[in-house]
Scaffold this motif. Sequence first.
Motif, PDB file in Angstrom:
ATOM      1  N   THR A  35     -36.140  -9.895 -16.799  1.00  0.00           N
ATOM      2  CA  THR A  35     -36.236  -9.427 -15.485  1.00  0.00           C
ATOM      3  C   THR A  35     -34.741  -9.454 -14.922  1.00  0.00           C
ATOM      4  OG1 THR A  35     -36.975 -11.531 -14.717  1.00  0.00           O
ATOM      5  CG2 THR A  35     -38.854 -10.137 -15.234  1.00  0.00           C
ATOM      6  N   HIS A  67     -40.448 -21.922 -16.042  1.00  0.00           N
ATOM      7  CA  HIS A  67     -40.557 -21.313 -17.390  1.00  0.00           C
ATOM      8  C   HIS A  67     -40.819 -22.057 -18.425  1.00  0.00           C
ATOM      9  CE1 HIS A  67     -38.122 -19.108 -14.223  1.00  0.00           C
ATOM     10  NE2 HIS A  67     -38.018 -17.952 -15.078  1.00  0.00           N
ATOM     11  N   SER A 118     -50.350 -25.932  -6.224  1.00  0.00           N
ATOM     12  CA  SER A 118     -50.325 -24.767  -7.350  1.00  0.00           C
ATOM     13  C   SER A 118     -48.920 -24.880  -8.092  1.00  0.00           C
ATOM     14  CB  SER A 118     -50.617 -23.666  -6.763  1.00  0.00           C
ATOM     15  OG  SER A 118     -49.852 -23.285  -5.614  1.00  0.00           O
ATOM     16  N   ARG A 122     -44.320 -18.929 -16.118  1.00  0.00           N
ATOM     17  CA  ARG A 122     -44.342 -17.843 -16.853  1.00  0.00           C
ATOM     18  C   ARG A 122     -43.500 -18.195 -18.104  1.00  0.00           C
ATOM     19  NH1 ARG A 122     -40.594 -13.450 -17.304  1.00  0.00           N
ATOM     20  NH2 ARG A 122     -38.383 -13.803 -16.521  1.00  0.00           N
ATOM     21  N   SER A 182     -40.520 -10.620 -11.742  1.00  0.00           N
ATOM     22  CA  SER A 182     -41.718 -10.686 -12.542  1.00  0.00           C
ATOM     23  C   SER A 182     -42.784 -10.528 -11.540  1.00  0.00           C
ATOM     24  CB  SER A 182     -42.054 -12.333 -13.196  1.00  0.00           C
ATOM     25  OG  SER A 182     -42.027 -13.205 -12.168  1.00  0.00           O
ATOM     26  N   ILE A 184     -46.071 -11.652  -9.581  1.00  0.00           N
ATOM     27  CA  ILE A 184     -46.646 -12.757  -9.580  1.00  0.00           C
ATOM     28  C   ILE A 184     -48.036 -12.739  -8.968  1.00  0.00           C
ATOM     29  CG2 ILE A 184     -46.657 -15.057  -8.191  1.00  0.00           C
ATOM     30  CD1 ILE A 184     -43.694 -14.498  -7.685  1.00  0.00           C
ATOM     31  N   ARG A 196     -46.539 -10.796  -5.525  1.00  0.00           N
ATOM     32  CA  ARG A 196     -45.377  -9.801  -5.497  1.00  0.00           C
ATOM     33  C   ARG A 196     -45.480  -9.077  -6.781  1.00  0.00           C
ATOM     34  NH1 ARG A 196     -39.734 -13.122  -7.235  1.00  0.00           N
ATOM     35  NH2 ARG A 196     -40.581 -12.812  -9.366  1.00  0.00           N
TER      36      ARG A 196
HETATM   37  O1  TXA Z   1     -38.392 -12.680 -12.767  1.00  0.00           O
HETATM   38  C1  TXA Z   1     -38.671 -13.648 -12.174  1.00  0.00           C
HETATM   39  O2  TXA Z   1     -39.780 -13.964 -11.828  1.00  0.00           O
HETATM   40  C2  TXA Z   1     -37.279 -14.433 -11.883  1.00  0.00           C
HETATM   41  C3  TXA Z   1     -36.843 -15.010 -13.170  1.00  0.00           C
HETATM   42  C4  TXA Z   1     -35.584 -15.792 -13.034  1.00  0.00           C
HETATM   43  O3  TXA Z   1     -38.052 -15.490 -13.704  1.00  0.00           O
HETATM   44  N1  TXA Z   1     -37.418 -15.532 -10.895  1.00  0.00           N
HETATM   45  C5  TXA Z   1     -37.322 -15.277  -9.529  1.00  0.00           C
HETATM   46  O4  TXA Z   1     -37.781 -16.531  -8.990  1.00  0.00           O
HETATM   47  O5  TXA Z   1     -37.799 -14.210  -9.007  1.00  0.00           O
HETATM   48  P1  TXA Z   1     -37.710 -16.555  -7.258  1.00  0.00           P
HETATM   49  O6  TXA Z   1     -37.643 -18.092  -7.063  1.00  0.00           O
HETATM   50  O7  TXA Z   1     -36.510 -15.826  -6.747  1.00  0.00           O
HETATM   51  O8  TXA Z   1     -38.973 -16.036  -6.829  1.00  0.00           O
HETATM   52  C6  TXA Z   1     -40.257 -16.754  -7.033  1.00  0.00           C
HETATM   53  C7  TXA Z   1     -41.419 -16.386  -6.079  1.00  0.00           C
HETATM   54  C8  TXA Z   1     -40.984 -16.935  -4.623  1.00  0.00           C
HETATM   55  O9  TXA Z   1     -41.176 -15.828  -3.722  1.00  0.00           O
HETATM   56  C9  TXA Z   1     -42.150 -17.983  -4.391  1.00  0.00           C
HETATM   57  O10 TXA Z   1     -42.399 -18.014  -2.922  1.00  0.00           O
HETATM   58  C10 TXA Z   1     -43.077 -17.449  -5.247  1.00  0.00           C
HETATM   59  O11 TXA Z   1     -42.482 -17.023  -6.591  1.00  0.00           O
HETATM   60  N2  TXA Z   1     -43.992 -18.717  -5.626  1.00  0.00           N
HETATM   61  C11 TXA Z   1     -43.589 -19.625  -6.594  1.00  0.00           C
HETATM   62  N3  TXA Z   1     -44.636 -20.792  -6.820  1.00  0.00           N
HETATM   63  C12 TXA Z   1     -45.645 -20.355  -5.734  1.00  0.00           C
HETATM   64  C13 TXA Z   1     -46.678 -20.920  -5.962  1.00  0.00           C
HETATM   65  N4  TXA Z   1     -46.916 -22.350  -6.382  1.00  0.00           N
HETATM   66  N5  TXA Z   1     -47.545 -20.441  -4.800  1.00  0.00           N
HETATM   67  C14 TXA Z   1     -46.998 -19.123  -4.182  1.00  0.00           C
HETATM   68  N6  TXA Z   1     -45.860 -18.602  -4.444  1.00  0.00           N
HETATM   69  C15 TXA Z   1     -45.046 -19.112  -5.408  1.00  0.00           C
END
Ligand code: TXA
Length: 330
Positions: A35, A67, A118, A122, A182, A184, A196
Motif C-alpha cells: 500500500t 503487521h 481492540s 494485517r 489498507s 480498515i 477507512r
Molecule cells: O496500508 C496501511 O494500512 C499502512 C501500511 C504501512 O500498512 N498503514 C497505515 O497506518 O495506514 P496508519 O497508522 O497511518 O493508519 C492506521 C489507522 C489509523 O487511522 C487508526 O486510527 C486506525 O488505523 N486504527 C488502528 N488501530 C485501531 C483500533 N484498534 N481501532 C480503531 N481504529 C484503529
Amino acid sequence: MSGAGRRIVPATETWLRQGARLLRAGQVVAFPTETVYGLGADATNARAVAAIFAIKGRPRFNPLIVHVAGIQEAARLVALDGRARLLARAFWPGPLSLVLPRRAGSRVCWLASAGLDSLAVRVPAHPVARRLIALARRPIAAPSANPSGRLSPTSAGDVGATLRRGVALILDGGRTAVGVESTIVDLCGTAPVLLRPGGISAEAIEAIVGPLAAATTAEGAPRAPGQLSSHYAPRLPLRLGAAGVGEGEALLGFGPVAADARPQDLDAYRNLSPAGDLAEAAANLFAYLRALDRPRYRAIAVMAVPERGLGAAINDRLRRAAAPRPMVLE
Ligand code: TXA
Ligand code: MG
C-alpha cells in the motif's frame, strides 16, 4: 548525500537481515508494503513504539496497525471470529486491516493500540515486508511513514525526504503498487464497520461478510462503559496537575516524587518516568493508566507532564481522559 539519504538501502537479503536485527533491538525501520511505506517497530516493545510517535510528530496517540506473518500469528494477538477468518482467507496477504478484540495474553504493548482493548492487524503482501517480518520474528507496528499531517509515502525517497531523524534504516523496495492505505474493517461489534476505505473495495468485503456499517455511525458510540470505539479512556476520573496523592486516590507520577506525596499503598502508585524522560513516559502511559484504573480508588491523580515533544501527545490523552463523560472526541 544527506543523513537521511545514506540510510536508504536496497532491500537485499543482507539489508533485510540488518533491518530485522535493528527492529529486534528496538530501532525504527521504514519498509515498503504493497500500500504505502510503513514506519516499523517491534510491537511488543513500548519504547520502540514510542519512538514511532516521536518521529512522526503526531500530536496524539492513534492506535497503530500491527503487521504479522499470517493468520496463525494474528490469532496469537487477537480473537479471530468466523467473519475475520473468512476475510483473512480471502484477502490476506493484502491491503486489509482487521480491528479485533485483543487477546488477554497478547504480547503487543498497550501503546501500539493506544490503550484500546481492540487491535488492528494485517498481513502485508509486499515481499520485502513479508521477509522483514519473518526475519524479525516479531509483530511489527507500523503507521504510514510520513510526518503527521503529510501524505503517505509510496517510495523510499518520499520517506527519506520527510523523515530525517530517528529512522535507523529505510529499506528501498521500489514504488508501492497499491498506493493507498489498507482498508480498515472493525469486527468488534455485531455489524462489521468500515473505518477507512482503502486497497480492498467495500463491495469485495461485503460480498463475503454482508453489509458494512459506515464509520460515522460507530464513531462516538460507546462500545463499553467509559470506552469509545477508537479512543481509550480510564473509567476513574482523572485529577490533572496534582502535586501529590489525595485521600482515596491513586497517583500517576512523573519525575521525582517526594515520599510524602506518594500513596502508602504501592499498588496505588506508578511513575511514568522517575527520570523525567518523555519517551519512557509515553511507553508507560496506557499500561500504567490501566494498572491504576481500579474501582477501589476514587480517582487517579496525575502529576504535570511538560508539553514538549511526546509530552504533547501524553497531555492530549490525559486531558481527553479527564474531560467530563460522555466525551466528544474529534
Ligand atoms: O496500508 C496501511 O494500512 C499502512 C501500511 C504501512 O500498512 N498503514 C497505515 O497506518 O495506514 P496508519 O497508522 O497511518 O493508519 C492506521 C489507522 C489509523 O487511522 C487508526 O486510527 C486506525 O488505523 N486504527 C488502528 N488501530 C485501531 C483500533 N484498534 N481501532 C480503531 N481504529 C484503529
Ligand atoms: Mg497514516
